[in-house]
Design a protein around this motif. Structure first.
Motif, mmCIF file in Angstrom:
data_model
loop_
_atom_site.group_PDB
_atom_site.id
_atom_site.type_symbol
_atom_site.label_atom_id
_atom_site.label_comp_id
_atom_site.label_asym_id
_atom_site.label_seq_id
_atom_site.Cartn_x
_atom_site.Cartn_y
_atom_site.Cartn_z
ATOM 1 N N THR A 22 -81.097 -40.506 -35.024
ATOM 2 C CA THR A 22 -80.577 -39.730 -35.817
ATOM 3 C C THR A 22 -78.991 -39.252 -35.062
ATOM 4 O O THR A 22 -78.471 -38.792 -35.988
ATOM 5 C CB THR A 22 -81.371 -38.237 -35.965
ATOM 6 N N CYS A 187 -85.756 -41.600 -41.282
ATOM 7 C CA CYS A 187 -85.470 -40.496 -42.069
ATOM 8 C C CYS A 187 -86.432 -39.929 -42.655
ATOM 9 O O CYS A 187 -86.244 -38.849 -43.183
ATOM 10 C CB CYS A 187 -84.178 -41.186 -43.158
ATOM 11 N N LYS A 190 -87.653 -36.371 -41.808
ATOM 12 C CA LYS A 190 -86.649 -35.166 -42.004
ATOM 13 C C LYS A 190 -87.229 -34.436 -42.960
ATOM 14 O O LYS A 190 -87.127 -33.201 -42.976
ATOM 15 C CB LYS A 190 -85.283 -35.785 -42.510
ATOM 16 N N LEU B 176 -75.404 -42.375 -43.389
ATOM 17 C CA LEU B 176 -76.468 -42.104 -42.549
ATOM 18 C C LEU B 176 -76.379 -42.680 -41.115
ATOM 19 O O LEU B 176 -75.569 -43.949 -41.242
ATOM 20 C CB LEU B 176 -77.862 -42.543 -43.210
#
Lengths: 205, 202
Positions: A22, A187, A190, B176
């Motif tokens: 991240t 991800c 999240k 991202l």
């Protein structure tokens, strides 16, 4: 701090807020350390030790030396010195007590201090205004997340050995694309609600 | 043997590009490639810090014992990064704020470590400065290209101006962290491809 909030914290730091996937910190060792699980685990353990201790020492140095003297601008140098000393110390201890293991990882030793994740954890702690306990926990769980990334990627590399990519993509470019896919998978964490057990007041993107 | 400026330019920018071919400092490069403006500032800082640290370590060559070289190189680079941080926060305060932790993070970039080890510790200050300029520019080039691609595809903008019209607001994937990995992978592959083609042509 209750046990459940500690567990939540651990889960959030290791998975949902993984430093590598991240925040893109500490990718260098991931690519350079060979695909052998033993080397990956040893480097992961070394970095965990150095990162936890350096978070504690960096906090102490900032609170008790730099802030009273008004010398926060020396922060970078002081943190780098702390990290360098700790990693040299860890290398010495390892070569003294576990020489066989040291033989496997000695080529990777410069990667421990020259690693964005170690310095990054201390700098992020300052940015987030963490206290002592939070800084140390952040360093420890953050580095556990790093070690997890190292180990997971070690397994992915074993599979990549079998692939037959275009010549320009062989090796590191292919590793980077694979890491991108792992990051995409991370991800998914999240969306999980951790009940406020995060050490990260805000996220990057 | 004296090497010409064009030799340094060619090796630094392409054939021995520190980021794309020698794979140095990828960690920092990925983290810093989120915005084109920040990448430009960081690229300029990297060139200046590399030149200064190369010249300093070239002057100190022979004085640093072999066992202490990694700490010595890292601390020298950290010193110059501190100078760069103070300079940026004094002259470009808004850029300094948006760079956040990334400028300080440059202190542990393996670019400085490796160039000191491979070049500055064995060559004179003038050659080391040239090596610093072109290796630094080569590194900055990869950083800026990656940031350019990510900003163009991730937000549909360059320096805040929308490129493809207002309807296209970007593919979130490229903004991202996952997008950073994939973009850098493709940039490195492109550099390798160009390098191989120029070598085959000879």
């Amino acid at each position: 701090m209750s046990v459940s909030s500690l567990l939540l914290l651990c889960f959030s730091a290791v998975f949902a807020e993984n430093l590598v996937f991240t925040r893109l910190l500490g990718v260098g060792p991931l690519i350079t350390v060979s695909g052998k699980p033993k080397a990956a685990l040893t480097v992961g353990a070394l970095i965990t030790a150095v990162m936890t201790l350096s978070s504690a020492l960096a906090f102490a140095a900032r609170r008790f030396v730099l802030e009273p003297l008004g010398a926060q601008f020396l922060q970078i140098i002081v943190y780098v010195v702390i990290i360098v000393l700790l990693s040299e110390g860890a290398g010495l201890l390892l070569s003294r007590f576990l020489p066989a293991l040291y033989g496997i990882v000695s080529v990777y030793m410069p990667l421990v201090p020259a690693n964005c994740a170690v310095l990054g954890a201390s700098l992020l702690s300052v940015q987030f205004g963490h206290g002592f306990v939070q800084s140390v926990l952040f360093g420890f769980f953050g580095s556990l997340g790093f070690a997890l990334a190292l180990f997971v990627f070690c397994g992915v590399r074993e599979r990549l050995e079998l692939a037959d990519p275009p010549r320009s993509f062989a090796g590191v470019p292919m590793y980077l694309v694979a890491l991108g896919l792992i990051a995409l998978a991370f991800c998914g964490f999240k969306g999980v609600d951790f009940g406020g057990g995060s050490l990260f007041p805000f996220t990057l993107s | 043997m004296r090497k010409s400026v064009s030799y340094f330019a060619k090796t630094g920018l392409l054939t021995r590009n520190p980021a794309a071919i020698q794979l140095l400092g990828l960690c920092f490069l990925l983290a810093a490639s989120a915005s084109l403006k920040d990448a430009l500032t960081l690229g300029v800082c990297a060139v200046l810090v590399l030149v200064c640290s190369n010249v300093t370590l070239s002057l100190l060559r022979g004085l640093i014992p072999d066992s202490a070289r990694v700490p010595a190189y890292l601390i020298t680079a950290a010193g110059f990064v501190t100078v760069a941080e103070l300079a940026v926060s004094a002259w470009l305060p808004s850029a300094g704020r948006s760079l956040g932790i990334y400028l300080p993070l440059m202190a542990v970039n393996s670019l400085f470590l490796a160039r000191a080890d491979a070049f500055a510790s064995e060559n004179g200050p003038a050659a080391s400065a040239l090596d610093g300029v072109f290796m630094g520019l080569g590194y900055a080039l990869v950083l800026v290209i990656t940031a350019f691609v990510r900003e163009l595809l991730g937000a549909g903008r360059i320096f805040g101006f929308s490129v493809f019209g207002r309807a296209f607001t970007g593919v979130p994937f490229f903004a991202l962290p996952a997008g950073a990995f994939v973009c850098l992978g493709f940039v490195i592959a492109a550099f390798r491809f160009v390098k191989r083609k120029t070598e085959e042509r000879k």
